[in-house]
Design a protein around this motif. Structure first.
Motif, PDB file in Angstrom:
ATOM      1  N   THR A 136      -9.957   0.207   9.416  1.00 46.47           N
ATOM      2  CA  THR A 136      -9.736  -1.262   8.207  1.00 46.47           C
ATOM      3  C   THR A 136      -9.452  -2.269   9.558  1.00 46.47           C
ATOM      4  O   THR A 136      -8.660  -2.085  10.421  1.00 46.47           O
ATOM      5  N   THR A 147      -9.688  -4.628  -0.684  1.00 46.83           N
ATOM      6  CA  THR A 147      -8.871  -4.248  -1.579  1.00 46.83           C
ATOM      7  C   THR A 147      -8.726  -2.584  -2.297  1.00 46.83           C
ATOM      8  O   THR A 147     -10.618  -2.628  -1.951  1.00 46.83           O
ATOM      9  N   ILE A 148      -8.067  -2.674  -2.303  1.00 45.16           N
ATOM     10  CA  ILE A 148      -8.066  -0.834  -2.674  1.00 45.16           C
ATOM     11  C   ILE A 148      -8.710  -0.345  -3.491  1.00 45.16           C
ATOM     12  O   ILE A 148      -8.757  -0.930  -5.099  1.00 45.16           O
ATOM     13  N   ASP A 149      -9.806   0.408  -4.358  1.00 48.12           N
ATOM     14  CA  ASP A 149     -10.670   0.617  -4.787  1.00 48.12           C
ATOM     15  C   ASP A 149      -9.532   1.696  -6.104  1.00 48.12           C
ATOM     16  O   ASP A 149      -9.957   3.187  -5.233  1.00 48.12           O
ATOM     17  N   ASN A 150      -9.293   1.074  -6.919  1.00 45.55           N
ATOM     18  CA  ASN A 150      -8.843   1.559  -7.856  1.00 45.55           C
ATOM     19  C   ASN A 150      -9.092   2.792  -9.373  1.00 45.55           C
ATOM     20  O   ASN A 150      -8.734   3.228 -10.327  1.00 45.55           O
ATOM     21  N   GLY A 181     -13.145   5.749  -4.704  1.00 36.58           N
ATOM     22  CA  GLY A 181     -11.815   5.466  -4.297  1.00 36.58           C
ATOM     23  C   GLY A 181     -11.016   6.229  -4.207  1.00 36.58           C
ATOM     24  O   GLY A 181     -11.020   7.415  -3.626  1.00 36.58           O
ATOM     25  N   LEU A 182      -9.849   6.050  -4.647  1.00 37.19           N
ATOM     26  CA  LEU A 182      -8.908   6.911  -5.061  1.00 37.19           C
ATOM     27  C   LEU A 182      -8.843   8.004  -5.711  1.00 37.19           C
ATOM     28  O   LEU A 182      -8.727   7.622  -6.823  1.00 37.19           O
ATOM     29  N   ASN A 538     -12.904   3.694   0.835  1.00 33.70           N
ATOM     30  CA  ASN A 538     -11.723   3.739  -0.544  1.00 33.70           C
ATOM     31  C   ASN A 538     -10.887   2.259  -1.243  1.00 33.70           C
ATOM     32  O   ASN A 538     -10.446   1.993  -1.918  1.00 33.70           O
ATOM     33  N   TYR A 539     -12.131   1.107  -0.324  1.00 28.92           N
ATOM     34  CA  TYR A 539     -11.759  -0.399  -0.283  1.00 28.92           C
ATOM     35  C   TYR A 539     -12.584  -0.917  -0.967  1.00 28.92           C
ATOM     36  O   TYR A 539     -14.257  -0.149  -0.891  1.00 28.92           O
TER      37      TYR A 539
END
Length: 799
Positions: A136, A147-150, A181-182, A538-539
């Protein structure tokens, strides 16, 4: 390749009607002997970066479960998400370890980047086994931000133990989640008969974000379904395999004392011959072959095995595979050496000095030491040295935080379920039994390898003697003589140098004017393009608005980048002053000046003929002078030639780190010798050999030099590139007043040393200064003890 991957494993057998080796065993023996498997662990100095910073890395290259001796060079590349190469490094490997650094450009856009690492040997095999780690990188000036992939959906898959689902046999299943993602941290599942969808037959809760498991005794003719849901209301329905009315189910329980297994069967004729083969890292460790194999439970003792993945495969009498299962050996008894922190001194005050010592390893290998602010993340948090060595180095599918399976409070049931859902992909039984093996296009060379061609007036110069003079940094001038082949070619291998060095050359024939001679060099190594697609991260990248402000972590990164520039300037100034004012140990300085990295050993005895040992000048032969001065060393005479032996075995002799014959020693005057080193054990420059006598002649800058430092300038010259030089890691020294004007110190990384050397008499000392607000410290220490085949690992928070 003739090296056994795991020569220390116990081979067990349980034979009835013993027969000659079968096709599977023969194929495996060839594969193990000729196609050893390397894997790489990368550790970074921290978990995320800001554009303009330095990224430091350390690599551990293993051959199965031992440090690799196959490769001596590592290729490391930095890619963006479009697979555009940003930078690349060539790193030397000594005892399977190497380190380096990347300078991230200031204009690098905020995004996820990828560090790829591989050896020449690894390019002969599936790219999936190369090291590929996401990095990162933040940049507040970039038009987009991470941004985190939720929101990405997850998928579930179901796997019966050993791959079979048979009527009336209670079967364990693994349920595996995957997501771009997560994946959900809290999820559940249950089983239904499709004819009665409202009745739950059994239910379970997921172990973690990767896997869960359940058991079920099926009935013939019934269709089963698995329903999986998470706390957000997402749901998936998966059909279980059809129930078979006959077959074999391999059931395994892996404990601390033994791996126990049995074969449950349905509608199998009595007296049928089956064979079970157990392998660890492609090496045969267990075999059972019997007509009664379905009637008993087998136990494989683990006391002489190592931690790692055991593959059990069941073959029928025609050597068809009927069941397979992976499990982990001693999941609750991980064999790890945890070094003790000796004389630990911790002070939580801002910019205070902290220190501890580390004992010497049993085989004299170096430690890798990383110390972070206790609130910082580490690359070891996600994929550790242990998880690479024991899991992800051989399993190519995506695993969320694989390090969790080897921590102090790990869940062994989760690891077992994970391995039920996997297959061994280092080789395919059907392929190797059919004689289909990897095609070897690239063979490993010893360190840097160059091919050269000599021409005279544009025509190849066959069978010609060529003199080469190397200007080696801190090592003076080295002389080599090469002879071209019938086409005018020659080779230079085993070169070990950083940056670039100059070669001066001339033909040995004085009749040929040097202006007519041309020598062209071509490196015999290459970076191999990456063919696969890069993995998804995951972003997500989203547009940055004008109102967006950096969060506290990014603000600390920005401040640290500015502070680090000032620290580097101060440290450089102090180093220059210290070099002028500190009187160093003369013999140690001579050894550092003359010895290359490959000729340094923890078990060496040095004789300094420049500053000491004047009695050597009266001796006609340096080997004769050594007689009686080194325990275990004897000097025999054979027809006037002195032959050195250590513990009864003849040892090699090196002159300025080039191997020579003992008969050549008599021509070397002791007055021309600066240093003699007796190495009593393995050293990298011996390439597998044990012990040596290294003789070093006097050079420019050493008293009594016999070298002419102006000689190369009189000859034709050419410059060759070597390994990439690592940027030094520099920390502040707050007990020096030069650092008083540093206004803020928010460093995450307080100490980084990829090769902390230990000495036999006293612990290796680690010293670091606190930043402005750290109250705890994440201390990570890594290494490998080859004598015990055991990783050295310490990863704890100290206060």
């Amino acid at each position: 390749m003739s090296k056994k991957i795991l020569p220390f494993l116990l081979f067990l057998s349980a034979f009835s009607n013993f027969q000659a080796q079968d096709k599977a065993e023969s194929a495996l023996e060839i594969f193990t002997e000729k196609y050893p498997q390397e894997k790489i662990h990368l550790v970074f100095n921290k978990n995320s970066y800001i554009a303009g910073e330095n990224l430091w890395f350390k690599s551990f290259v293993f051959d199965g479960y031992s440090p690799s001796t196959i490769s001596t060079s590592l290729f490391v590349e930095l890619y963006d998400r479009n697979k555009t190469q940003i930078s690349k490094k060539l790193v030397p490997l000594i005892n399977g370890e190497g380190s380096g650094s990347f300078t991230l450009p200031d204009n690098l856009k905020e995004d996820i980047y990828y560090v790829r690492a591989y050896t020449t040997w690894m390019t002969n095999f599936n790219e999936d086994f190369q090291a590929l780690r996401p990095i990162t990188v933040y940049n507040p000036s970039s038009p987009q931000k991470l941004t985190i992939d939720n929101t990405s959906k997850w998928t579930a898959a179901v796997f019966p133990e050993s791959g079979t689902f048979i009527d009336g046999i209670n079967t364990k299943f693994a349920v595996r989640l995957q997501s771009k993602g997560l994946p959900p941290s809290d999820w559940n599942g249950y089983i239904v008969d499709t004819a009665k969808p409202d009745v739950k037959i059994t239910s379970f809760k997921g172990f973690d974000q990767n896997v869960g498991s359940f058991s079920l005794t099926p009935k013939a003719g019934v269709k089963y379904q698995l329903i999986v849901d998470d706390l957000k209301g997402n749901k998936q329905t998966i059909d279980l395999p059809n129930v078979s009315d006959s077959g074999i189910n391999l059931q395994v329980v892996s404990g601390n004392d033994a791996v126990k297994f049995n074969l449950k069967s349905k509608n199998i004729a009595p007296g049928t011959l089956y064979k079970v083969i157990g392998t660890i890292s492609n090496q045969l460790v267990f075999k059972a072959k019997s007509t009664k194999i379905l009637e008993q439970t087998y136990s494989i003792p683990t006391e002489q095995l190592i931690n790692g993945i055991l593959q059990l495969t069941v073959f029928d009498d025609k050597e068809n595979i009927v069941a397979q299962r992976l499990c982990f050996v001693q999941p609750d008894l991980l064999k790890i050496k945890k070094p003790s922190l000796q004389s630990l001194s911790v002070n939580g005050s801002p910019r205070a000095l902290n220190s501890f010592g580390l004992p010497q390893t049993s085989d004299g290998r170096d430690y890798t030491v990383l110390i972070l602010d206790g609130n910082s993340d580490s690359s070891e948090d996600e994929n550790s040295l242990l998880s690479t060595l024991w899991l992800t180095g051989d399993i190519t599918s995506k695993i969320y935080i694989p390090s969790q399976y080897f921590t102090k409070n790990h869940n062994s049931d989760a690891l077992d379920a994970l391995l039920i859902s996997e297959k061994w992909k280092r080789f395919d039984w059907r392929s190797i039994m059919a004689g289909v093996y990897p095609i070897i296009r690239y063979t490993p060379q010893s360190y840097i390898f160059y091919k050269g061609k000599v021409s005279v007036q544009g025509k190849p110069a066959p069978n010609t003697d060529l003199n080469l003079l190397f200007e080696m940094p801190n090592q003076g001038i080295k002389f080599y003589q090469k002879k071209t082949d019938a086409n005018g070619f020659f080779s230079l291998n085993g070169l070990f140098f950083e940056d670039a060095i100059k070669f001066s050359y001339q033909l040995n024939d004085p009749k040929i004017p040097k202006e007519q001679v041309q020598v062209i060099f071509q490196p015999n190594y290459a970076f191999v393009p990456y063919k696969n697609s890069l993995p998804e991260s995951n972003y997500n990248l989203v547009q940055r608005s004008a109102e967006d402000q950096p969060n506290s972590q990014i603000e600390r990164y920005i401040e640290t980048k500015n502070t680090q520039s000032l620290i580097n300037e101060k440290a450089t100034l102090i180093e220059e002053v210290q070099l002028k004012g500190v009187k160093r140990d003369k013999t140690k300085e001579l050894n550092e000046k003359l010895s290359g990295p490959l000729f340094k050993s923890a078990n060496e005895m040095i004789f300094d003929l420049v500053n000491d040992n004047n009695t050597a000048l009266g001796s006609m032969n340096i080997l004769q002078w050594l007689q009686g001065r080194v325990a275990g060393l004897t000097i025999d005479s054979d027809m006037g030639t002195y032959i050195p032996k250590l513990r009864g075995s003849q040892v090699s002799i090196y002159l300025d780190e080039m191997k020579i014959d003992p008969s050549q020693i008599s021509s070397i005057s002791t007055s021309d010798i600066a240093m003699v080193k007796v190495i009593k054990d393995y050293f990298a420059g011996g390439f597998g050999g044990g012990g040596a006598i290294a003789i070093y002649t006097k050079r420019g800058g050493i008293s009594g030099s016999i070298s002419d430092s102006t000689a190369p300038t009189k000859l034709k010259q050419i410059t060759l590139n070597g390994f990439d030089k690592e940027t030094p890691f520099v920390g502040p020294v707050y007990n020096d007043e030069n650092f008083n004007n540093i206004s803020h110190d928010y460093r995450n990384v307080l100490y980084w040393n990829p090769s902390l050397q230990t000495q036999s008499k006293e612990p290796a000392k680690v010293q670091f200064f606190n930043n402005d607000d750290a109250k705890s410290y994440k201390v990570i220490i890594m290494g490998y003890d080859e004598k015990d085949y055991t990783p050295i690992y310490y990863n704890e928070i100290i206060k």
